[in-house]
Design a protein around this motif. Structure first.
Motif, PDB file in Angstrom:
ATOM      1  N   ASN A   1      52.624  11.369   0.290  1.00 20.08           N
ATOM      2  CA  ASN A   1      52.844  11.842  -1.087  1.00 20.08           C
ATOM      3  C   ASN A   1      54.090  12.705  -1.158  1.00 20.08           C
ATOM      4  OD1 ASN A   1      50.637  10.545  -2.050  1.00 20.08           O
ATOM      5  ND2 ASN A   1      49.291  12.336  -2.014  1.00 20.08           N
ATOM      6  N   GLU A   2      54.205  13.629  -0.218  1.00 25.83           N
ATOM      7  CA  GLU A   2      55.369  14.510  -0.234  1.00 25.83           C
ATOM      8  C   GLU A   2      56.656  13.747   0.111  1.00 25.83           C
ATOM      9  OE1 GLU A   2      54.114  18.665   1.560  1.00 25.83           O
ATOM     10  OE2 GLU A   2      52.890  17.005   2.296  1.00 25.83           O
ATOM     11  N   VAL A   3      56.540  12.851   1.068  1.00 30.02           N
ATOM     12  CA  VAL A   3      57.718  12.049   1.442  1.00 30.02           C
ATOM     13  C   VAL A   3      58.195  11.246   0.231  1.00 30.02           C
ATOM     14  CG1 VAL A   3      58.452  10.066   2.837  1.00 30.02           C
ATOM     15  CG2 VAL A   3      57.199  11.946   3.905  1.00 30.02           C
ATOM     16  N   SER A   4      57.255  10.669  -0.519  1.00 28.73           N
ATOM     17  CA  SER A   4      57.633   9.858  -1.678  1.00 28.73           C
ATOM     18  C   SER A   4      58.301  10.708  -2.752  1.00 28.73           C
ATOM     19  CB  SER A   4      56.408   9.189  -2.290  1.00 28.73           C
ATOM     20  OG  SER A   4      55.897   8.270  -1.399  1.00 28.73           O
ATOM     21  N   GLU A   5      57.804  11.913  -2.908  1.00 25.07           N
ATOM     22  CA  GLU A   5      58.409  12.795  -3.916  1.00 25.07           C
ATOM     23  C   GLU A   5      59.864  13.103  -3.531  1.00 25.07           C
ATOM     24  OE1 GLU A   5      56.061  16.358  -4.603  1.00 25.07           O
ATOM     25  OE2 GLU A   5      57.895  17.294  -5.380  1.00 25.07           O
ATOM     26  N   ILE A   6      60.089  13.411  -2.272  1.00 27.49           N
ATOM     27  CA  ILE A   6      61.452  13.687  -1.800  1.00 27.49           C
ATOM     28  C   ILE A   6      62.316  12.440  -1.965  1.00 27.49           C
ATOM     29  CG2 ILE A   6      62.839  14.236   0.244  1.00 27.49           C
ATOM     30  CD1 ILE A   6      60.386  15.934   1.197  1.00 27.49           C
ATOM     31  N   GLU A   7      61.751  11.322  -1.586  1.00 32.15           N
ATOM     32  CA  GLU A   7      62.444  10.035  -1.622  1.00 32.15           C
ATOM     33  C   GLU A   7      62.897   9.691  -3.056  1.00 32.15           C
ATOM     34  OE1 GLU A   7      62.578   8.281   1.375  1.00 32.15           O
ATOM     35  OE2 GLU A   7      63.305   6.394   0.585  1.00 32.15           O
ATOM     36  N   ARG A   8      61.973   9.875  -4.004  1.00 35.39           N
ATOM     37  CA  ARG A   8      62.291   9.535  -5.404  1.00 35.39           C
ATOM     38  C   ARG A   8      63.452  10.365  -5.926  1.00 35.39           C
ATOM     39  NH1 ARG A   8      56.698   9.006  -6.034  1.00 35.39           N
ATOM     40  NH2 ARG A   8      56.458  11.165  -6.670  1.00 35.39           N
ATOM     41  N   ASP A   9      63.475  11.604  -5.484  1.00 36.03           N
ATOM     42  CA  ASP A   9      64.526  12.484  -5.959  1.00 36.03           C
ATOM     43  C   ASP A   9      65.864  12.225  -5.249  1.00 36.03           C
ATOM     44  OD1 ASP A   9      65.062  14.933  -7.599  1.00 36.03           O
ATOM     45  OD2 ASP A   9      65.831  15.499  -5.609  1.00 36.03           O
ATOM     46  N   ALA A  10      65.777  11.734  -4.015  1.00 35.04           N
ATOM     47  CA  ALA A  10      66.977  11.641  -3.182  1.00 35.04           C
ATOM     48  C   ALA A  10      67.744  10.326  -3.351  1.00 35.04           C
ATOM     49  CB  ALA A  10      66.597  11.832  -1.707  1.00 35.04           C
ATOM     50  N   PHE A  11      67.044   9.260  -3.717  1.00 32.97           N
ATOM     51  CA  PHE A  11      67.683   7.940  -3.677  1.00 32.97           C
ATOM     52  C   PHE A  11      67.571   7.204  -5.005  1.00 32.97           C
ATOM     53  CE2 PHE A  11      66.316   8.672   0.777  1.00 32.97           C
ATOM     54  CZ  PHE A  11      67.577   8.723   1.355  1.00 32.97           C
ATOM     55  N   ASN A  12      68.593   6.434  -5.333  1.00 31.62           N
ATOM     56  CA  ASN A  12      68.552   5.571  -6.517  1.00 31.62           C
ATOM     57  C   ASN A  12      67.468   4.513  -6.374  1.00 31.62           C
ATOM     58  OD1 ASN A  12      70.758   6.950  -7.279  1.00 31.62           O
ATOM     59  ND2 ASN A  12      72.219   5.252  -7.080  1.00 31.62           N
ATOM     60  N   VAL A  13      67.333   4.013  -5.156  1.00 34.92           N
ATOM     61  CA  VAL A  13      66.322   2.982  -4.901  1.00 34.92           C
ATOM     62  C   VAL A  13      65.395   3.507  -3.804  1.00 34.92           C
ATOM     63  CG1 VAL A  13      65.930   0.541  -4.399  1.00 34.92           C
ATOM     64  CG2 VAL A  13      68.115   1.256  -5.396  1.00 34.92           C
ATOM     65  N   PRO A  14      64.427   4.340  -4.201  1.00 32.93           N
ATOM     66  CA  PRO A  14      63.565   4.944  -3.168  1.00 32.93           C
ATOM     67  C   PRO A  14      62.621   3.920  -2.559  1.00 32.93           C
ATOM     68  CG  PRO A  14      62.814   5.557  -5.377  1.00 32.93           C
ATOM     69  CD  PRO A  14      64.068   4.758  -5.564  1.00 32.93           C
ATOM     70  N   TRP A  15      62.247   4.166  -1.304  1.00 37.58           N
ATOM     71  CA  TRP A  15      61.195   3.346  -0.697  1.00 37.58           C
ATOM     72  C   TRP A  15      59.861   3.808  -1.275  1.00 37.58           C
ATOM     73  CZ3 TRP A  15      61.632   2.710   5.327  1.00 37.58           C
ATOM     74  CH2 TRP A  15      62.717   1.883   5.614  1.00 37.58           C
ATOM     75  N   PRO A  16      59.012   2.875  -1.713  1.00 42.40           N
ATOM     76  CA  PRO A  16      57.671   3.284  -2.169  1.00 42.40           C
ATOM     77  C   PRO A  16      56.828   3.735  -0.978  1.00 42.40           C
ATOM     78  CG  PRO A  16      57.868   0.893  -2.179  1.00 42.40           C
ATOM     79  CD  PRO A  16      59.215   1.422  -1.767  1.00 42.40           C
ATOM     80  N   SER A  17      55.760   4.475  -1.267  1.00 43.11           N
ATOM     81  CA  SER A  17      54.945   4.941  -0.126  1.00 43.11           C
ATOM     82  C   SER A  17      54.304   3.764   0.590  1.00 43.11           C
ATOM     83  CB  SER A  17      53.911   5.979  -0.543  1.00 43.11           C
ATOM     84  OG  SER A  17      53.196   5.523  -1.619  1.00 43.11           O
ATOM     85  N   SER A  18      54.094   2.628  -0.129  1.00 37.26           N
ATOM     86  CA  SER A  18      53.512   1.458   0.554  1.00 37.26           C
ATOM     87  C   SER A  18      54.453   0.974   1.668  1.00 37.26           C
ATOM     88  CB  SER A  18      53.264   0.333  -0.445  1.00 37.26           C
ATOM     89  OG  SER A  18      54.464   0.011  -1.124  1.00 37.26           O
ATOM     90  N   ALA A  19      55.760   1.098   1.443  1.00 40.97           N
ATOM     91  CA  ALA A  19      56.713   0.667   2.485  1.00 40.97           C
ATOM     92  C   ALA A  19      56.605   1.590   3.705  1.00 40.97           C
ATOM     93  CB  ALA A  19      58.139   0.685   1.930  1.00 40.97           C
ATOM     94  N   TYR A  20      56.488   2.903   3.440  1.00 41.76           N
ATOM     95  CA  TYR A  20      56.325   3.832   4.568  1.00 41.76           C
ATOM     96  C   TYR A  20      55.013   3.577   5.294  1.00 41.76           C
ATOM     97  CZ  TYR A  20      60.419   6.660   3.790  1.00 41.76           C
ATOM     98  OH  TYR A  20      61.707   7.083   3.712  1.00 41.76           O
ATOM     99  N   ARG A  21      53.969   3.292   4.496  1.00 41.00           N
ATOM    100  CA  ARG A  21      52.667   3.047   5.124  1.00 41.00           C
ATOM    101  C   ARG A  21      52.778   1.854   6.079  1.00 41.00           C
ATOM    102  NH1 ARG A  21      49.910   3.083   0.645  1.00 41.00           N
ATOM    103  NH2 ARG A  21      49.891   5.338   0.631  1.00 41.00           N
ATOM    104  N   ARG A  22      53.439   0.808   5.608  1.00 39.14           N
ATOM    105  CA  ARG A  22      53.610  -0.379   6.470  1.00 39.14           C
ATOM    106  C   ARG A  22      54.423  -0.034   7.716  1.00 39.14           C
ATOM    107  NH1 ARG A  22      54.238  -3.308   1.850  1.00 39.14           N
ATOM    108  NH2 ARG A  22      56.510  -3.056   1.881  1.00 39.14           N
ATOM    109  N   GLU A  23      55.472   0.745   7.502  1.00 37.24           N
ATOM    110  CA  GLU A  23      56.308   1.129   8.639  1.00 37.24           C
ATOM    111  C   GLU A  23      55.478   1.877   9.687  1.00 37.24           C
ATOM    112  OE1 GLU A  23      59.222  -0.648   8.540  1.00 37.24           O
ATOM    113  OE2 GLU A  23      60.378   1.172   8.936  1.00 37.24           O
ATOM    114  N   LEU A  24      54.706   2.879   9.202  1.00 37.54           N
ATOM    115  CA  LEU A  24      53.950   3.712  10.138  1.00 37.54           C
ATOM    116  C   LEU A  24      52.844   2.927  10.834  1.00 37.54           C
ATOM    117  CD1 LEU A  24      53.569   7.031   8.099  1.00 37.54           C
ATOM    118  CD2 LEU A  24      55.132   6.601   9.980  1.00 37.54           C
ATOM    119  N   ARG A  25      52.242   2.012  10.095  1.00 40.10           N
ATOM    120  CA  ARG A  25      51.107   1.290  10.674  1.00 40.10           C
ATOM    121  C   ARG A  25      51.517   0.097  11.517  1.00 40.10           C
ATOM    122  NH1 ARG A  25      47.229   1.228   5.449  1.00 40.10           N
ATOM    123  NH2 ARG A  25      45.922   2.995   5.983  1.00 40.10           N
TER     124      ARG A  25
END
Ligand SMILES: CC(C)(COP(=O)(O)OP(=O)(O)OC[C@H]1O[C@@H](n2cnc3c(N)ncnc32)[C@H](O)[C@@H]1OP(=O)(O)O)[C@@H](O)C(=O)NCCC(=O)NCCS
Length: 223
Positions: free
Chosen positions: A15-39
């Motif tokens: 949740n926190e990563v996504s919030e940072i991501e949304r603010d930092a990038f024009n095309v943020p990675w959704p948390s589902s993408a991070y979830r896939r990466e981590l898993r």
């Protein structure tokens, strides 16, 4: 007193990563993408910089499911979501993909309220620690041509521009600057990284940067 430290990213950080991501990038990675990466991505490694005063948090990381061979077993995918222990607030995150003998930085971002305090540099030292642990020869990344702040950060760590990927970014067709380091084992890179660590420790008011990777390894091995 609040402490700032590096840690492996966990699923319950998203949740926190996504919030940072949304603010930092024009095309943020959704948390589902991070979830896939981590898993699922065995070649992906993600770290966060946390802030808190809970020493307990440094040793309460739940037991991850080990799927990698020693000595990288401590870098296993993040713990399952129900295994949440206490964790401190996330101020920024970064990641890399291991691609053969290279480390490719996939992302780096710091919460907008905490920029220009050295946390981007701290994340980069973590990325280099991981890259060495993975025995990568060198580190590479792409950065928007207009992103001078990030480019300055990378140059400080020994990255050099080696080329351009035209219209790499799909949102505005902006070119990407391709940057590479020299071989990590070269005396040149070792000197740069040692200097960066020393100056960053000074900036953060520490005698030296803590060995976060050993801590992560020992917590996992105990678990
Ligand atoms: C790039 C980013 C991660 C830097 O994080 P940060 O915590 O602010 O960086 P640091 O405080 O560690 O900065 C270290 C150095 O980088 C350079 N730098 C960082 N941001 C800069 C800026 N906006 N302008 C100029 N130089 C900058 C400076 O040399 C700085 O050292 P100094 O503060 O002593 O001058 C942050 O600005 C960010 O999240 N940006 C949005 C996401 C992004 O662009 N990521 C990069 C994708 S390739």
């Amino acid at each position: 007193m609040a402490t700032v430290y590096l840690d492996l990213m966990r699923l319950d950080d998203l949740n926190e990563v996504s919030e940072i991501e949304r603010d930092a990038f024009n095309v943020p990675w959704p948390s589902s993408a991070y979830r896939r990466e981590l898993r699922n991505n065995r070649n992906a490694y993600y770290i966060v910089v946390r802030c808190g005063d809970h020493e307990q948090a440094r040793t309460s990381i739940p037991s991850p499911v080990s799927r990698r061979l020693f000595p990288l077993s401590f870098l296993s995918p993040s713990p399952a979501p129900q295994e949440t222990g206490h964790r401190d607030r996330v101020l920024g995150h970064a990641g890399l993909w291991r691609m053969l003998d290279q480390a490719h930085i996939t992302t780096i971002a710091v919460h907008k309220e905490y920029r220009r305090r050295g946390f981007g540099e701290l994340l980069l030292t973590g990325i280099f620690d991981l890259s060495r642990e993975l025995q990568s020869d060198a580190v590479t990344l792409e950065v928007r041509k207009s992103n001078y702040g990030a480019q300055r950060l990378y140059v400080k760590f020994g990255f050099r521009e080696v080329g351009i990927r035209p219209r790499y970014y799909s949102d505005n067709n902006e070119d990407a600057v391709i940057m590479w380091t020299d071989p990590l084992r070269s005396s040149h890179m070792e000197a740069i990284l040692a200097q960066r660590r020393q100056e960053l420790a000074h900036k953060l008011g520490l005698e030296r940067l803590p060995d976060w990777l050993s801590r992560a390894r020992s917590v996992t091995q105990k678990a």
